[in-house]
Scaffold this motif. Structure first.
Motif, short mmCIF file in Angstrom:
data_model
loop_
_atom_site.label_atom_id
_atom_site.label_comp_id
_atom_site.label_asym_id
_atom_site.label_seq_id
_atom_site.Cartn_x
_atom_site.Cartn_y
_atom_site.Cartn_z
N VAL A 79 0.82 -1.22 0.00
CA VAL A 79 0.00 0.00 0.00
C VAL A 79 0.85 1.26 0.00
N PHE A 80 2.16 1.13 0.00
CA PHE A 80 3.04 2.29 -0.05
C PHE A 80 3.33 2.63 -1.49
N GLY A 81 3.09 3.87 -1.87
CA GLY A 81 3.31 4.27 -3.25
C GLY A 81 2.23 3.69 -4.14
N LYS A 82 2.65 3.11 -5.25
CA LYS A 82 1.71 2.50 -6.20
C LYS A 82 1.15 1.22 -5.58
N GLU A 83 -0.19 1.10 -5.59
CA GLU A 83 -0.79 -0.10 -5.00
C GLU A 83 -0.49 -1.32 -5.86
N THR A 84 0.01 -2.36 -5.21
CA THR A 84 0.43 -3.57 -5.90
C THR A 84 -0.06 -4.79 -5.12
N TRP A 85 -0.57 -5.79 -5.84
CA TRP A 85 -0.98 -7.05 -5.24
C TRP A 85 0.02 -8.13 -5.65
N TYR A 86 0.31 -9.03 -4.71
CA TYR A 86 1.23 -10.13 -4.97
C TYR A 86 0.51 -11.46 -4.76
N TYR A 87 0.64 -12.34 -5.73
CA TYR A 87 0.16 -13.72 -5.62
C TYR A 87 1.40 -14.60 -5.59
N ILE A 88 1.66 -15.24 -4.44
CA ILE A 88 2.91 -15.95 -4.21
C ILE A 88 2.63 -17.42 -3.99
N SER A 89 3.40 -18.28 -4.67
CA SER A 89 3.28 -19.72 -4.49
C SER A 89 4.68 -20.32 -4.50
N GLU A 90 4.87 -21.38 -3.68
CA GLU A 90 6.19 -21.99 -3.58
C GLU A 90 6.05 -23.48 -3.30
N ARG A 91 6.88 -24.28 -3.94
CA ARG A 91 6.96 -25.73 -3.69
C ARG A 91 8.33 -26.03 -3.10
N THR A 92 8.34 -26.72 -1.94
CA THR A 92 9.59 -27.09 -1.29
C THR A 92 9.64 -28.60 -1.08
N GLU A 93 10.85 -29.10 -1.00
CA GLU A 93 11.06 -30.52 -0.74
C GLU A 93 11.95 -30.65 0.48
N THR A 94 11.52 -31.48 1.43
CA THR A 94 12.30 -31.73 2.64
C THR A 94 12.65 -33.21 2.67
N ILE A 95 13.94 -33.49 2.77
CA ILE A 95 14.41 -34.87 2.86
C ILE A 95 14.88 -35.10 4.30
N ALA A 96 14.24 -36.05 4.95
CA ALA A 96 14.54 -36.44 6.33
C ALA A 96 14.62 -35.22 7.23
N PHE A 97 15.77 -34.98 7.85
CA PHE A 97 15.91 -33.88 8.80
C PHE A 97 16.65 -32.68 8.20
N LEU A 98 16.92 -32.70 6.91
CA LEU A 98 17.66 -31.62 6.27
C LEU A 98 16.77 -30.39 6.06
N ALA A 99 17.41 -29.26 5.79
CA ALA A 99 16.67 -28.02 5.54
C ALA A 99 15.88 -28.14 4.24
N PRO A 100 14.70 -27.52 4.16
CA PRO A 100 13.90 -27.59 2.94
C PRO A 100 14.61 -26.95 1.76
N LYS A 101 14.41 -27.53 0.58
CA LYS A 101 14.98 -27.00 -0.66
C LYS A 101 13.82 -26.49 -1.52
N VAL A 102 13.94 -25.25 -2.01
CA VAL A 102 12.88 -24.67 -2.83
C VAL A 102 12.98 -25.24 -4.25
N LEU A 103 11.92 -25.91 -4.70
CA LEU A 103 11.89 -26.49 -6.03
C LEU A 103 11.45 -25.47 -7.08
N GLU A 104 10.37 -24.75 -6.76
CA GLU A 104 9.89 -23.73 -7.68
C GLU A 104 9.13 -22.66 -6.92
N ARG A 105 9.17 -21.46 -7.46
CA ARG A 105 8.48 -20.32 -6.86
C ARG A 105 7.89 -19.48 -7.98
N HIS A 106 6.63 -19.09 -7.82
CA HIS A 106 5.96 -18.22 -8.78
C HIS A 106 5.41 -17.01 -8.03
N VAL A 107 5.66 -15.85 -8.56
CA VAL A 107 5.12 -14.62 -7.99
C VAL A 107 4.48 -13.84 -9.13
#
Length: 167
Positions: A79-107
């Motif tokens: 809402v600051f300056g020019k009004e902009t809307w964001y549609y955000i989606s993300e797919r992550t993969e987690t193997i066992a106890f490791l940190a998640p890895k981002v497979l794909e992201r769309h904005v």
């Protein structure tokens, strides 16, 4: 002497059987542990609008209500300056106890004019993201630094031994 030999052979047969069962249990445990590490979880988060419905929205003609009807409410609104809307989606993969890895992201970035009409829709992918490093600063606090002994003695000083007021 014959009964003694039979007892010895019975014990060695029992020991061999227990050794085989023990080795089998070890191999089964290792197989299960390795199989559990192979399993991964893929999680999808966010609001990913249908690209076909997005292409139907025409710049300069589509209003905010038209966009909400077509693709739903946004994930975030600037809402600051020019009004902009964001549609955000993300797919992550987690193997066992490791940190998640981002497979794909769309904005999808939807920008509006002051009259509430859409000006453009910009699509961003995973490659448009960037790492942000956090600033590690400590905010100084003012006051006294008390030790444990100071805190204990300070609590005793708060309680004053006196008689209760009679009513």
């Amino acid at each position: 002497m014959a009964p003694f030999n039979n007892a010895m052979s019975l014990m060695t047969a029992r020991q061999k059987l227990l050794k085989r069962l023990g080795l089998g249990a070890v191999f089964v445990s290792i197989g299960l542990a390795l199989g559990a590490c192979d399993m991964s979880r893929v999680v999808t988060r966010g609001n990913l609008p249908d690209p076909a419905k997005l292409s139907e929205l025409k710049p300069g003609k589509a209003s905010k209500d038209d966009i909400i009807d077509a693709i739903g409410s946004p994930s975030s609104i600037n809402v600051f300056g020019k009004e902009t809307w964001y549609y955000i989606s993300e797919r992550t993969e987690t193997i066992a106890f490791l940190a998640p890895k981002v497979l794909e992201r769309h904005v999808y970035v939807v920008e509006f004019e002051k009259n509430g009409k859409m000006t453009q829709v910009v699509s961003l992918g995973l490659d448009a993201g960037r790492e942000v490093t956090h600033v590690k600063r400590i905010t100084p606090t003012f006051g006294q630094e008390l030790t444990v002994l100071d805190q204990i003695l300070g609590n005793f000083r708060r309680f004053k031994g006196g008689s209760k007021k009679e009513q």
